[in-house]
Design a protein around this motif. Structure first.
Motif, mmCIF file in Angstrom:
data_model
loop_
_atom_site.group_PDB
_atom_site.id
_atom_site.type_symbol
_atom_site.label_atom_id
_atom_site.label_comp_id
_atom_site.label_asym_id
_atom_site.label_seq_id
_atom_site.Cartn_x
_atom_site.Cartn_y
_atom_site.Cartn_z
ATOM 1 N N PRO A 1 39.888 43.398 39.409
ATOM 2 C CA PRO A 1 39.172 42.801 38.279
ATOM 3 C C PRO A 1 39.957 41.660 37.660
ATOM 4 O O PRO A 1 41.187 41.624 37.698
ATOM 5 C CB PRO A 1 39.038 43.967 37.299
ATOM 6 N N GLU A 2 39.254 40.715 37.110
ATOM 7 C CA GLU A 2 39.858 39.632 36.341
ATOM 8 C C GLU A 2 39.229 39.646 34.953
ATOM 9 O O GLU A 2 38.000 39.530 34.828
ATOM 10 C CB GLU A 2 39.630 38.291 37.046
ATOM 11 N N PRO A 3 40.029 39.835 33.883
ATOM 12 C CA PRO A 3 41.491 39.921 33.922
ATOM 13 C C PRO A 3 41.977 41.220 34.571
ATOM 14 O O PRO A 3 41.356 42.264 34.416
ATOM 15 C CB PRO A 3 41.884 39.865 32.447
ATOM 16 N N GLU A 4 43.090 41.121 35.290
ATOM 17 C CA GLU A 4 43.617 42.257 36.027
ATOM 18 C C GLU A 4 44.035 43.368 35.064
ATOM 19 O O GLU A 4 44.613 43.118 34.007
ATOM 20 C CB GLU A 4 44.810 41.822 36.882
ATOM 21 N N VAL B 1 34.226 43.129 32.919
ATOM 22 C CA VAL B 1 34.656 42.402 34.114
ATOM 23 C C VAL B 1 33.605 41.352 34.458
ATOM 24 O O VAL B 1 32.453 41.687 34.745
ATOM 25 C CB VAL B 1 34.845 43.357 35.309
ATOM 26 N N VAL C 1 41.937 45.480 33.514
ATOM 27 C CA VAL C 1 40.896 45.891 32.573
ATOM 28 C C VAL C 1 40.193 47.160 33.065
ATOM 29 O O VAL C 1 39.638 47.918 32.276
ATOM 30 C CB VAL C 1 39.890 44.746 32.338
ATOM 31 N N CYS C 2 40.210 47.399 34.354
ATOM 32 C CA CYS C 2 39.760 48.662 34.931
ATOM 33 C C CYS C 2 40.476 48.815 36.264
ATOM 34 O O CYS C 2 41.182 47.896 36.716
ATOM 35 C CB CYS C 2 38.236 48.711 35.109
ATOM 36 N N ALA D 1 33.679 48.320 31.445
ATOM 37 C CA ALA D 1 34.763 47.354 31.249
ATOM 38 C C ALA D 1 34.189 45.936 31.352
ATOM 39 O O ALA D 1 33.291 45.676 32.160
ATOM 40 C CB ALA D 1 35.850 47.558 32.300
ATOM 41 N N ASP E 1 33.940 55.080 32.155
ATOM 42 C CA ASP E 1 35.140 54.252 32.040
ATOM 43 C C ASP E 1 35.769 53.985 33.408
ATOM 44 O O ASP E 1 36.598 53.084 33.535
ATOM 45 C CB ASP E 1 36.145 54.942 31.124
#
Length: 454
Positions: free
Chosen positions: A111-114, A73, A116-117, A71, A48
């Motif tokens: 990451p996008e979406p911001e 990403v 998510v990790c 995630a 994770d």
């Protein structure tokens, strides 16, 4: 005797021999054999959290990462020293780097979406081949790279692999626990992890007051909801093991990924060098596992920077008595009231860990082996097999752990767990192969007899 009959008899005798050997190994196994040695990275870096498996130099001014990532990403925004954004994609993001000689630059992958990790932060310092050649050394370009996430290609597990869903407790029991968490413990889904823990530990400590003691045999196989009710109602008692199982159960139902850990070193199943059980809860806000000891009211332990400490870190600290900058978040109840360093009663407070680390000081010795259990969270027992006929999960969980899913272990010393599981599997699959060979030869023999009789 025909050749077929000889083979059939031989396969049957081999099956009986291997069956006897399997039973002998199972019934005489020792505590120290039922685990597999593992690395700190495998135990404490879950999937994770983004992991950089490998770095690649695409060309002199470009790096590519090979990420282990669960995630979703698809795109990253890469900032150089907090500015100059550039795009990068997926689990193998490639981005430009500044190769100005010997300068340190920091690259932040968002990451996008911001959200998510966690963000990945990488620092790079570059030394060119030309620089080394000017000093008479033949050497390629050198990239000195550091990151805020784990780096390396190693075996990893997700949080879901570590945490039990407790379906074997039953829908009615799980619904009752969830209702108590909402209405009595007052835990909300959006509570931060620390808040959930500071609500849950006091609740359980109050409920379990006076329940310490030697557990009955049945309390070593029953599911944690029944165990909890027996201890609360006064019909059962529990050691640290039962307290740890209860914490792991309730914490997971409260949305805190939590696993069962037990530390011990034994000899011949009789001499116990050291022994204690506790839980480790994953603090999502820090991406770290935290040592939690419900049996002694320890909610979590932190270093001077406020980062939670796990059991392996406490094991290392204990070897040097290096607890000066560690602190315990405690629920101060009957066990701690009026102790030196504690100022309240029925309160949650932070105290220097040296005031309350007696169990760790006694049990986290250089010869301890820490074993991290994967679901199902049922106890692994010796010489008490009545649970096998009383509880299906206990039976299947123990058999699965015996052959295929050993607890992972962390220790200062090399251990024989890996070789033990190789022997177990060879004996088990050899027995199955011998049985199948006997069945096939038996069927072919009967077929041949019917053909001869026509």
């Amino acid at each position: 005797m025909t050749r077929r009959n000889l083979l059939r008899t031989g396969s049957l005798l081999l099956f009986i021999l291997l069956l006897f050997l399997n039973l002998y190994v199972f019934l005489t196994r020792e505590w120290e054999s039922s685990f597999t040695p593992s690395s700190y990275a495998t135990i404490y870096y879950p999937l994770d959290v983004p992991t950089i498996k490998e770095w690649r130099v695409v060309d002199r001014n470009q790096l590519q990462l090979d990420l282990a990532l669960i995630a979703p990403v698809t795109q990253w925004k890469v900032l150089t020293d907090g500015a100059s954004p550039q795009p990068a994609s997926g689990a193998a993001p490639t981005f430009r780097i500044d190769t100005t000689f010997a300068q340190l630059h920091t690259y932040t992958l968002i990451p996008e979406p911001e959200g998510v990790c966690q963000n990945i932060e990488i620092s790079v310092r570059f030394y060119s081949a030309e620089f080394y050649a000017s000093l008479g050394m033949q050497r390629p370009d050198v990239y000195i790279v550091r990151a805020n996430v784990p780096c390396g290609d190693f075996e990893q597990y997700s949080l879901a692999d570590w945490t039990d869903d407790y379906t074997y407790v039953g829908e009615e029991g799980l619904a009752a626990v969830d209702s108590i968490l909402r209405t009595e413990v007052k835990i909300r889904p959006d509570d931060p992890t620390f808040v959930k823990m500071e609500k849950l530990v006091p609740y359980l400590r109050k409920k379990l007051k006076g329940s310490g003691g030697v557990p009955k045999d049945d309390e070593r196989w029953m599911n944690p909801w029944l165990l909890y009710n027996e201890m609360v109602n006064g019909t059962g008692k529990g050691w640290c093991t039962q307290n740890a199982q209860i914490w792991v159960f309730w914490a997971n139902r409260a949305g805190i990924p939590t696993r069962f850990v037990f530390g011990a070193r034994t000899q011949d199943n009789t001499i116990t060098y050291t022994g204690h059980s506790w839980g480790e809860s994953f603090i999502r806000e820090q991406n770290r596992w935290a040592f939690v000891d419900l049996a002694h009211s320890h909610i979590y332990i932190t270093n001077k920077e406020g980062l939670v400490l796990n059991a392996a870190e406490l094991l290392h600290l204990n070897q040097h008595n290096a607890f000066d900058s560690t602190f315990a978040r405690m629920y101060v109840d009957w066990e701690w009231t009026n102790r030196p360093g504690f100022t309240g009663s029925d309160t949650v407070e932070t105290v220097p860990y040296a005031f309350c680390n007696g169990v760790v000081r006694e049990e986290f010795t250089a010869h301890s082996i820490m074993k991290y259990r994967r679901p199902p969270n049922v106890e692994d027992v010796r010489e008490i097999y009545t649970g096998f006929v009383k509880d299906r999960t206990f039976l299947l969980g123990n058999l699965e752990r015996y052959l295929f899913k050993p607890p992972l272990a962390y220790s200062f010393y090399p251990t024989e767990g890996g070789e033990t599981y190789l022997v177990r599997r060879v004996l088990f699959f050899g027995m199955l192969a011998a049985f199948l060979a006997w069945v096939v030869l038996l069927i072919r023999g009967k077929g041949a007899q019917r053909g001869a009789g026509k």
